[in-house]
Design a protein around this motif. Sequence first.
Motif, PDB file in Angstrom:
ATOM      1  N   VAL A   6       0.835  -1.200   0.000  1.00  0.00           N
ATOM      2  CA  VAL A   6       0.000   0.000   0.000  1.00  0.00           C
ATOM      3  C   VAL A   6       0.872   1.252   0.000  1.00  0.00           C
ATOM      4  O   VAL A   6       0.579   2.230  -0.694  1.00  0.00           O
ATOM      5  CB  VAL A   6      -0.949  -0.004   1.215  1.00  0.00           C
ATOM      6  CG1 VAL A   6      -1.672   1.326   1.331  1.00  0.00           C
ATOM      7  CG2 VAL A   6      -1.967  -1.123   1.093  1.00  0.00           C
ATOM      8  N   ALA A   7       1.939   1.232   0.765  1.00  0.00           N
ATOM      9  CA  ALA A   7       2.818   2.406   0.842  1.00  0.00           C
ATOM     10  C   ALA A   7       3.391   2.750  -0.524  1.00  0.00           C
ATOM     11  O   ALA A   7       3.470   3.932  -0.904  1.00  0.00           O
ATOM     12  CB  ALA A   7       3.944   2.140   1.846  1.00  0.00           C
ATOM     13  N   ALA A  11       2.499   6.194  -2.626  1.00  0.00           N
ATOM     14  CA  ALA A  11       3.573   7.069  -3.096  1.00  0.00           C
ATOM     15  C   ALA A  11       3.396   7.365  -4.592  1.00  0.00           C
ATOM     16  O   ALA A  11       3.601   8.501  -5.044  1.00  0.00           O
ATOM     17  CB  ALA A  11       4.928   6.434  -2.832  1.00  0.00           C
ATOM     18  N   GLU A  12       3.011   6.342  -5.360  1.00  0.00           N
ATOM     19  CA  GLU A  12       2.773   6.555  -6.793  1.00  0.00           C
ATOM     20  C   GLU A  12       1.597   7.500  -7.017  1.00  0.00           C
ATOM     21  O   GLU A  12       1.637   8.381  -7.885  1.00  0.00           O
ATOM     22  CB  GLU A  12       2.512   5.221  -7.498  1.00  0.00           C
ATOM     23  CG  GLU A  12       3.752   4.372  -7.692  1.00  0.00           C
ATOM     24  CD  GLU A  12       3.603   3.435  -8.878  1.00  0.00           C
ATOM     25  OE1 GLU A  12       3.316   3.923 -10.000  1.00  0.00           O
ATOM     26  OE2 GLU A  12       3.762   2.223  -8.682  1.00  0.00           O
ATOM     27  N   LEU A  13       0.545   7.321  -6.239  1.00  0.00           N
ATOM     28  CA  LEU A  13      -0.621   8.205  -6.375  1.00  0.00           C
ATOM     29  C   LEU A  13      -0.253   9.643  -6.019  1.00  0.00           C
ATOM     30  O   LEU A  13      -0.692  10.592  -6.680  1.00  0.00           O
ATOM     31  CB  LEU A  13      -1.762   7.709  -5.481  1.00  0.00           C
ATOM     32  CG  LEU A  13      -2.440   6.417  -5.921  1.00  0.00           C
ATOM     33  CD1 LEU A  13      -3.435   5.955  -4.860  1.00  0.00           C
ATOM     34  CD2 LEU A  13      -3.145   6.592  -7.260  1.00  0.00           C
ATOM     35  N   ALA A  14       0.568   9.805  -4.993  1.00  0.00           N
ATOM     36  CA  ALA A  14       0.991  11.147  -4.601  1.00  0.00           C
ATOM     37  C   ALA A  14       1.804  11.803  -5.724  1.00  0.00           C
ATOM     38  O   ALA A  14       1.675  13.004  -5.985  1.00  0.00           O
ATOM     39  CB  ALA A  14       1.820  11.072  -3.312  1.00  0.00           C
ATOM     40  N   ALA A  15       2.621  10.988  -6.402  1.00  0.00           N
ATOM     41  CA  ALA A  15       3.433  11.514  -7.504  1.00  0.00           C
ATOM     42  C   ALA A  15       2.573  11.917  -8.703  1.00  0.00           C
ATOM     43  O   ALA A  15       2.975  12.763  -9.511  1.00  0.00           O
ATOM     44  CB  ALA A  15       4.468  10.468  -7.924  1.00  0.00           C
ATOM     45  N   THR A  59      -7.780   2.873   3.346  1.00  0.00           N
ATOM     46  CA  THR A  59      -7.099   4.151   3.588  1.00  0.00           C
ATOM     47  C   THR A  59      -8.077   5.314   3.656  1.00  0.00           C
ATOM     48  O   THR A  59      -7.789   6.339   4.269  1.00  0.00           O
ATOM     49  CB  THR A  59      -6.069   4.461   2.480  1.00  0.00           C
ATOM     50  OG1 THR A  59      -6.758   4.702   1.237  1.00  0.00           O
ATOM     51  CG2 THR A  59      -5.065   3.328   2.317  1.00  0.00           C
ATOM     52  N   GLY A  60      -9.238   5.170   2.998  1.00  0.00           N
ATOM     53  CA  GLY A  60     -10.205   6.260   2.953  1.00  0.00           C
ATOM     54  C   GLY A  60      -9.872   7.334   1.940  1.00  0.00           C
ATOM     55  O   GLY A  60     -10.664   8.256   1.722  1.00  0.00           O
TER      56      GLY A  60
END
Length: 223
Positions: A6-7, A11-15, A59-60
């Motif tokens: 998940v982490a 991180a990919e989604l944040a990027a 995660t919501g």
Amino acid sequence: MAETTVAEVMAELAALEDPRAREVNERHGDDHGVNLGKLRALAKRLKTQQDLARELWATGDTAARLLALLVCRPKAFARDELDAMLREARKPKVHDWLVNYVVKKSPHAEELRLAWSDDPDPVVASAGWALTTERVAKQPDGLDLDGLLDVIEAEMKDAPDRLQWAMNHCLAQIGIDHPGRRARALDIGERLEVLKDYPTPPNCTSPYAPVWINEMVRRQQDA
């Protein structure tokens, strides 16, 4: 392929976060900034991972939940699990994808359709109507179409937005797919005038039921 954490995915989604995408999404009530094309590309690379999907959902986060719905195995969810997920899905796109990509493919779809349609929460009830519309189009046997039109006629005008939209879609689908009830569906739409003034982009069909019904029937006849 090594198991994805998940982490790593978060991180990919944040990027992928894009202020312009967020601005567009927020106009539609969705609080994330990931371009949906890029989100689908990420899902395609991850492939189906049910455990990861459950963890992403937990995660919501809206983008994570949308991704979860693309990498999950729809038939793997229990009935109560889907019910809980729907009640948590308050963002329009998450709600829409959950119903269309997951619940419609679930063996629990009909049971949930019946339960949700009468739910006092209008957002939950809208999911029940969406599943009913699917049956109107694909498996109408056993449905009380006249009863549905009775409810739409009595309740759609004053229904909250999401529920009103779902009921209006059902009205249009009945009019499109069931010629014997088309005149009544058109009459209800004309009298209630729901979504009559909805802003419709060029080359798109208005959601106003009489226009929608007539346009879809015309296309069927021209095909």
